[in-house]
Design a protein around this motif. Structure first.
Motif, PDB file in Angstrom:
ATOM      1  N   CYS A  14       0.818  -1.209   0.000  1.00  0.00           N
ATOM      2  CA  CYS A  14       0.000   0.000   0.000  1.00  0.00           C
ATOM      3  C   CYS A  14       0.852   1.259   0.000  1.00  0.00           C
ATOM      4  O   CYS A  14       0.515   2.226  -0.692  1.00  0.00           O
ATOM      5  N   ARG A  18       0.421   3.993  -2.845  1.00  0.00           N
ATOM      6  CA  ARG A  18       0.055   5.374  -2.478  1.00  0.00           C
ATOM      7  C   ARG A  18       1.080   6.366  -3.010  1.00  0.00           C
ATOM      8  O   ARG A  18       0.722   7.456  -3.463  1.00  0.00           O
ATOM      9  N   GLY A  22      -1.919   5.921  -5.993  1.00  0.00           N
ATOM     10  CA  GLY A  22      -3.013   4.978  -5.770  1.00  0.00           C
ATOM     11  C   GLY A  22      -2.993   3.856  -6.785  1.00  0.00           C
ATOM     12  O   GLY A  22      -2.237   3.892  -7.759  1.00  0.00           O
ATOM     13  N   VAL A  72      -7.557   2.522   2.893  1.00  0.00           N
ATOM     14  CA  VAL A  72      -8.804   2.919   2.226  1.00  0.00           C
ATOM     15  C   VAL A  72      -8.549   4.204   1.451  1.00  0.00           C
ATOM     16  O   VAL A  72      -7.914   5.137   1.967  1.00  0.00           O
ATOM     17  N   ASP A  73      -9.039   4.251   0.245  1.00  0.00           N
ATOM     18  CA  ASP A  73      -8.963   5.456  -0.565  1.00  0.00           C
ATOM     19  C   ASP A  73      -9.718   6.578   0.148  1.00  0.00           C
ATOM     20  O   ASP A  73     -10.823   6.374   0.633  1.00  0.00           O
ATOM     21  N   HIS A  75     -11.336   8.864  -1.047  1.00  0.00           N
ATOM     22  CA  HIS A  75     -12.590   9.120  -1.762  1.00  0.00           C
ATOM     23  C   HIS A  75     -13.494   7.887  -1.774  1.00  0.00           C
ATOM     24  O   HIS A  75     -14.510   7.873  -2.485  1.00  0.00           O
ATOM     25  N   ARG A  77     -13.171   4.860  -3.059  1.00  0.00           N
ATOM     26  CA  ARG A  77     -13.307   4.125  -4.322  1.00  0.00           C
ATOM     27  C   ARG A  77     -12.751   2.714  -4.208  1.00  0.00           C
ATOM     28  O   ARG A  77     -13.143   1.833  -4.958  1.00  0.00           O
ATOM     29  N   TRP A  78     -11.798   2.501  -3.287  1.00  0.00           N
ATOM     30  CA  TRP A  78     -11.173   1.192  -3.131  1.00  0.00           C
ATOM     31  C   TRP A  78     -10.721   1.001  -1.689  1.00  0.00           C
ATOM     32  O   TRP A  78     -10.598   1.964  -0.931  1.00  0.00           O
ATOM     33  N   ARG A  80      -7.900  -1.772   0.548  1.00  0.00           N
ATOM     34  CA  ARG A  80      -6.963  -2.912   0.561  1.00  0.00           C
ATOM     35  C   ARG A  80      -7.139  -3.598   1.900  1.00  0.00           C
ATOM     36  O   ARG A  80      -7.005  -2.971   2.949  1.00  0.00           O
ATOM     37  N   TRP A  85      -7.637  -6.594  -2.662  1.00  0.00           N
ATOM     38  CA  TRP A  85      -8.240  -5.312  -3.017  1.00  0.00           C
ATOM     39  C   TRP A  85      -9.734  -5.469  -3.219  1.00  0.00           C
ATOM     40  O   TRP A  85     -10.210  -6.498  -3.688  1.00  0.00           O
ATOM     41  N   ARG A  87     -13.129  -2.982  -4.777  1.00  0.00           N
ATOM     42  CA  ARG A  87     -13.678  -1.736  -5.286  1.00  0.00           C
ATOM     43  C   ARG A  87     -14.932  -1.435  -4.461  1.00  0.00           C
ATOM     44  O   ARG A  87     -15.756  -2.314  -4.251  1.00  0.00           O
TER      45      ARG A  87
END
Length: 92
Positions: A14, A18, A22, A72-73, A75, A77-78, A80, A85, A87
């Motif tokens: 990750c 990152r 991302g 965690v994104d 936003h 969106r995803w 881990r 992973w 979505r």
């Protein structure tokens, strides 16, 4: 691989992803989807619960709880988890 080694490996993955902005579309293309989903804190751990689709070992439409969330994104969106992973689509 023991649990500690799996957590370290996932965290290092990750960090690298990152640093590059991302996960790319290719990485997420085969990731299962959680839709709808909710975030849950269990003691010191975070997980997601939701309806999964596209998982290689589970049936589409199964209600699941993920393994430990590693990243965690911002936003949403995803995500881990310890094992892979996901979505993220629509929160509950």
């Amino acid at each position: 691989m023991d649990l500690e080694a799996r957590i370290i490996a996932a965290s290092e993955e990750c960090d690298l992803i990152r640093a590059s902005g991302g996960p790319d579309d290719a990485l997420l293309a085969d990731a299962p989807t959680l839709d709808p989903y909710e975030f849950e804190q269990i003691s010191a751990f975070r997980i997601f619960r939701g309806i999964v689709r596209g998982h290689p070992q589970l049936h589409d439409g199964d209600q699941i709880s993920t393994t430990l969330v590693i990243a965690v994104d911002p936003h949403l969106r995803w995500a881990r988890t310890l094992t892979g992973w996901y979505r993220l689509r629509h929160p509950k």
